[in-house]
Design a protein around this motif. Sequence first.
Motif, PDB file in Angstrom:
ATOM      1  N   VAL A 232      50.921  47.101  41.068  1.00  0.00           N
ATOM      2  CA  VAL A 232      52.138  47.445  41.805  1.00  0.00           C
ATOM      3  C   VAL A 232      51.770  48.550  42.794  1.00  0.00           C
ATOM      4  N   THR A 233      52.390  48.052  44.118  1.00  0.00           N
ATOM      5  CA  THR A 233      52.302  48.925  45.101  1.00  0.00           C
ATOM      6  C   THR A 233      53.321  49.451  45.932  1.00  0.00           C
ATOM      7  N   GLN A 234      53.524  50.766  46.154  1.00  0.00           N
ATOM      8  CA  GLN A 234      54.943  51.188  46.586  1.00  0.00           C
ATOM      9  C   GLN A 234      54.727  51.065  48.205  1.00  0.00           C
ATOM     10  N   ASN A 235      53.464  50.527  48.774  1.00  0.00           N
ATOM     11  CA  ASN A 235      53.325  50.545  50.053  1.00  0.00           C
ATOM     12  C   ASN A 235      53.498  49.194  50.576  1.00  0.00           C
TER      13      ASN A 235
ATOM     14  N   HIS B 201      46.074  45.486  50.462  1.00  0.00           N
ATOM     15  CA  HIS B 201      45.537  45.202  49.405  1.00  0.00           C
ATOM     16  C   HIS B 201      45.440  43.770  49.570  1.00  0.00           C
ATOM     17  N   GLU B 202      46.066  42.836  49.879  1.00  0.00           N
ATOM     18  CA  GLU B 202      45.587  41.302  50.377  1.00  0.00           C
ATOM     19  C   GLU B 202      44.874  41.085  51.097  1.00  0.00           C
ATOM     20  N   ARG B 203      44.671  41.762  52.235  1.00  0.00           N
ATOM     21  CA  ARG B 203      43.500  41.966  53.189  1.00  0.00           C
ATOM     22  C   ARG B 203      42.099  42.109  52.574  1.00  0.00           C
ATOM     23  N   ALA B 204      42.061  42.874  51.586  1.00  0.00           N
ATOM     24  CA  ALA B 204      40.787  43.105  50.983  1.00  0.00           C
ATOM     25  C   ALA B 204      40.601  41.766  49.957  1.00  0.00           C
ATOM     26  N   GLY B 205      41.475  41.330  49.572  1.00  0.00           N
ATOM     27  CA  GLY B 205      41.275  39.960  48.715  1.00  0.00           C
ATOM     28  C   GLY B 205      41.910  40.138  47.396  1.00  0.00           C
ATOM     29  N   ALA B 206      42.643  41.109  47.088  1.00  0.00           N
ATOM     30  CA  ALA B 206      43.496  41.015  45.781  1.00  0.00           C
ATOM     31  C   ALA B 206      44.870  40.187  45.758  1.00  0.00           C
ATOM     32  N   SER B 207      44.915  39.676  44.823  1.00  0.00           N
ATOM     33  CA  SER B 207      45.970  38.626  44.706  1.00  0.00           C
ATOM     34  C   SER B 207      47.082  38.909  43.694  1.00  0.00           C
ATOM     35  N   ARG B 208      46.711  39.471  42.579  1.00  0.00           N
ATOM     36  CA  ARG B 208      47.673  40.169  41.702  1.00  0.00           C
ATOM     37  C   ARG B 208      48.368  41.404  42.310  1.00  0.00           C
ATOM     38  N   VAL B 209      49.357  41.155  43.156  1.00  0.00           N
ATOM     39  CA  VAL B 209      49.726  42.454  43.936  1.00  0.00           C
ATOM     40  C   VAL B 209      51.318  42.387  44.034  1.00  0.00           C
ATOM     41  N   LEU B 210      52.025  43.276  43.737  1.00  0.00           N
ATOM     42  CA  LEU B 210      53.462  43.285  43.613  1.00  0.00           C
ATOM     43  C   LEU B 210      54.016  44.452  44.609  1.00  0.00           C
ATOM     44  N   HIS B 211      54.654  44.074  45.738  1.00  0.00           N
ATOM     45  CA  HIS B 211      55.083  44.956  46.389  1.00  0.00           C
ATOM     46  C   HIS B 211      56.628  45.380  46.257  1.00  0.00           C
TER      47      HIS B 211
END
Length: 228
Positions: A89-92, A97-107
């Motif tokens: 869970v990112t406040q950013n 995060h996505e460009r590093a390859g993470a997929s389970r990311v929530l903005h």
Amino acid sequence: MSAIANIVILTGAGVSAESGLATFRGPDGLWEGHRVEDVCTPEAFARDAGFVHRFYDMRRAALETVAPNAAHEALARLDREWPGELLIVTQNVDDLHERAGASRVLHMHGELRSAWCLDCDARSGWTGPLGDAPECPACGARALRPDIVWFGEIPYQMERIEAALARADLFVSIGTSGAVYPAAGFVRAARAYGAETLELNLEASQGSFAFDETRRGPASVLVPEWVA
Ligand code: BV8
């Protein structure tokens, strides 16, 4: 982390600081010269849309000049390899995060690379400026605003976040001052649900007291150490 199955990770501006993106409340802070109320509120946008657009157009353009750092890379590796539930869970509002390859990311506070049409409510991927009132890709109206959650607006996907916190065995907070709610309250929710809590941050935050363990240092060092 043997007995851990489900992990919730909260990130803030500190995870992107070593990529060259300014934090909000540090010495080089984004708020320097800008009062928060002058920029990150619907009222500010209603009062002076051009000023608010310039603030976000500048930050969106800056994304072209930065890259993920070792903290983003380590989190992306954990995301790829972790067999249990994991949610970043990112406040950013950057896309590192996505460009590093993470997929389970929530903005939860929205994204710079998205535009929200106030006419048709569509969200569209967006990389250029919004200050020159471009047309909405979906409906053609010149009514696009930054797809950003401002003060007084409800963060995105709160039910999904609360459900993840309720199932978490471990809650890790990385690079956030704990100054903004509801994100700053997640550690207490996680504890109440029985999760272990860990803070990785350059300095003490407003929420440090609530964590089982706090480690001090730059995210590019602490996060790879923790993930290893
Ligand atoms: C809401 C837009 C209702 C995106 C942002 C009184 C009491 C409690 C709450 C309130 C209150 N009055 C009003 C509120 C609510 C308000 C709030 O919390 N106000 C604060 C100021 C008290 N919150 C809201 O309005 C939210 N909405 O409450 O709606 C609701 C809620 C739930 C359910 C239903 C209804 C909306 C909040 C979103 C506001 N939008 N910005 C953007 O422009 O980017 S806030 C802004 O602050 C950013 O989003 C940012 O993400 C967020 C938090 O900042 P941080 O990420 O923590 O960054 P900061 O600079 O502060 O800290 C960086 C940290 O990193 C530091 O600790 C530093 O030491 C560390 N660091 C630096 N370098 C490194 C490092 N760490 C590791 N390595 C390094 N290299």
